[in-house]
Every structure is written in C-alpha cells, then in structure tokens.
Design a protein around this motif. Structure first.
Motif, short mmCIF file in Angstrom:
data_model
loop_
_atom_site.label_atom_id
_atom_site.label_comp_id
_atom_site.label_asym_id
_atom_site.label_seq_id
_atom_site.Cartn_x
_atom_site.Cartn_y
_atom_site.Cartn_z
N THR A 50 0.70 -1.14 -0.02
CA THR A 50 -0.07 0.10 -0.03
C THR A 50 0.72 1.21 0.02
N ILE A 51 1.78 1.52 0.69
CA ILE A 51 2.70 2.61 0.86
C ILE A 51 3.26 2.90 -0.58
N PHE A 52 3.78 2.02 -1.24
CA PHE A 52 4.19 2.25 -2.55
C PHE A 52 3.29 2.80 -3.49
N LEU A 53 1.98 2.07 -3.41
CA LEU A 53 0.78 2.65 -4.30
C LEU A 53 0.45 3.85 -3.70
N ILE A 54 0.50 4.19 -2.54
CA ILE A 54 0.14 5.74 -2.06
C ILE A 54 1.16 6.64 -2.52
N LEU A 55 2.36 6.38 -2.36
CA LEU A 55 3.35 7.30 -3.26
C LEU A 55 3.43 7.30 -4.58
N ALA A 56 2.90 6.11 -5.48
CA ALA A 56 2.72 6.12 -6.97
C ALA A 56 1.67 6.89 -7.28
N ALA A 57 0.47 7.05 -6.37
CA ALA A 57 -0.56 7.94 -6.57
C ALA A 57 -0.02 9.38 -6.62
N TRP A 58 0.74 9.57 -5.44
CA TRP A 58 1.26 11.05 -5.31
C TRP A 58 1.95 11.40 -6.69
N CYS A 59 2.65 10.53 -7.21
CA CYS A 59 3.68 10.80 -8.34
C CYS A 59 2.80 10.91 -9.42
N PHE A 60 1.81 10.11 -9.56
CA PHE A 60 0.79 10.16 -10.88
C PHE A 60 0.13 11.38 -10.85
N ALA A 61 -0.27 11.86 -9.54
CA ALA A 61 -1.06 13.22 -9.49
C ALA A 61 -0.35 14.35 -10.25
N ARG A 62 1.13 14.17 -10.28
CA ARG A 62 1.73 15.37 -10.77
C ARG A 62 2.49 15.03 -12.15
N SER A 63 1.92 14.10 -12.70
CA SER A 63 2.47 13.57 -14.13
C SER A 63 1.51 12.89 -14.97
N SER A 64 0.37 12.21 -14.54
CA SER A 64 -0.33 11.36 -15.41
C SER A 64 -1.85 11.16 -14.74
N THR A 65 -2.74 12.18 -15.19
CA THR A 65 -4.03 11.95 -14.53
C THR A 65 -4.71 10.48 -14.81
N ARG A 66 -4.63 10.15 -16.03
CA ARG A 66 -4.92 8.84 -16.52
C ARG A 66 -4.52 7.55 -15.42
N LEU A 67 -3.10 7.62 -15.11
CA LEU A 67 -2.71 6.66 -14.47
C LEU A 67 -3.24 6.73 -12.90
N GLU A 68 -3.36 8.03 -12.48
CA GLU A 68 -3.74 8.39 -11.30
C GLU A 68 -5.23 8.03 -10.94
N ASN A 69 -5.80 7.86 -11.83
CA ASN A 69 -7.42 7.51 -12.08
C ASN A 69 -7.51 6.10 -12.00
N TRP A 70 -6.52 5.40 -12.84
CA TRP A 70 -6.65 3.95 -12.81
C TRP A 70 -6.04 3.33 -11.34
N LEU A 71 -5.15 4.07 -10.82
CA LEU A 71 -4.88 3.63 -9.38
C LEU A 71 -6.13 4.03 -8.36
N LEU A 72 -6.68 5.05 -8.54
CA LEU A 72 -7.75 5.29 -7.60
C LEU A 72 -8.97 4.61 -7.85
N ASP A 73 -9.27 4.20 -8.90
CA ASP A 73 -10.43 3.32 -9.28
C ASP A 73 -10.30 1.78 -9.54
N HIS A 74 -9.00 1.35 -9.06
CA HIS A 74 -8.62 -0.26 -8.93
C HIS A 74 -9.66 -0.79 -8.09
N PRO A 75 -10.03 -2.00 -8.64
CA PRO A 75 -11.01 -2.79 -7.71
C PRO A 75 -10.29 -3.35 -6.51
N ARG A 76 -9.19 -3.39 -6.26
CA ARG A 76 -8.43 -4.02 -5.15
C ARG A 76 -8.05 -3.04 -4.13
N PHE A 77 -7.42 -1.83 -4.83
CA PHE A 77 -6.49 -1.11 -4.05
C PHE A 77 -7.26 0.34 -4.02
N GLY A 78 -8.00 0.44 -4.97
CA GLY A 78 -8.59 2.03 -5.14
C GLY A 78 -9.13 2.66 -3.88
N GLN A 79 -10.14 1.80 -3.22
CA GLN A 79 -10.75 2.47 -1.99
C GLN A 79 -9.78 2.74 -0.66
#
Length: 142
Positions: A50-79
């Motif tokens: 989870t910590i790696f995915l939290i940090l990845a979401a932070w990085c994607f928020a600054r680089s790729s809205t599409r990848l950030e949304n993919w992580l935040l909408d992921h069926p297993r980790f998104g919530q």
C-alpha cells in the motif's frame, strides 16, 4: 497541468530556473517504479504494498491523470488509496494486518539477528512508533 516557475538565487547573482512541468517525466517514471514495487509487495511476504501505491498515486497526480485515476479506481486497492488520500484513514483490517506484520518482522529480526540490547531497543522503539502512527489514523467513514 500545474506549471510553476521557481527561481533560486545562486552565488554570484546567477539564477537557476526550474519548471515543475520539467519534472513530469521524473514523477511518471518514479510512479511506474513504485507501482512495480507495490506489485512485488503483493506477492513477497513482509514487503509492503500500500505505501508504494500511495506514493505512486502522489507521483501520478503530478504527471499522469490517467494513471492516477487508474490507481484510484482499481478494484482491489482503489478504495484504500482514496480513503488515505481523502482523510488519511486506514481500515481496521489494514491496521490489524500492518501491526501483525510489524510484530512478525520484529520477531524474525530478534530470532535471526540476535541483536544486542541497545539495537533491540532501538528497533523496538522505531517499530512501536510506526505501529502507533498506524493505530492513531482514523477509520474510513462508510
């Protein structure tokens, strides 16, 4: 896309100019590496995910809205990621798993390394502080 110019005064009057937009590829690469580490962590015992995915979401928020949304909408980790991003919340189940992992990791450290008293106390204090941080996070509102 956020674009901010930062000027830093350097000795001799020279200025260093850095656009945040210039950092976008670095954030994207870091996010991809963090997702890869998160995937590995899902299969390797005692390696966090989870910590790696939290940090990845932070990085994607600054680089790729599409990848950030993919992580935040992921069926297993998104919530879990949305709960953390919105309110800093950690579910009770995740708290129990994290603290169990901390306890197991400490037990394996103690058995495997046979540390001296001061190292044992140092590691115990650090892990206790990590557990305290986890336990003091709010539960998600559902």
């Amino acid at each position: 896309m956020l674009s901010v110019n930062v000027r830093l005064n350097r000795p001799g009057g020279a200025q260093l100019r850095c656009d945040i937009a210039m950092l976008r590829p670095i954030y994207l690469i870091a996010g991809l590496i963090l997702v890869a580490l998160g995937i590995v962590g899902a299969f390797v015992p005692l390696m966090p995910t989870t910590i790696f995915l939290i940090l990845a979401a932070w990085c994607f928020a600054r680089s790729s809205t599409r990848l950030e949304n993919w992580l935040l909408d992921h069926p297993r980790f998104g919530q879990t990621l949305r709960d953390w991003q919105d309110t800093g919340a950690i579910s009770r189940r995740a708290k129990a798993l994290a603290c169990s992992g901390i306890a197991l990791g400490f037990a394996l450290f103690w058995i495997g390394a046979r540390p001296g008293l001061w190292l044992w106390l140092l590691v115990a204090a650090i892990l206790a502080a990590c557990a305290a941080f986890i336990l003091t996070r709010p539960d998600p509102a559902r």
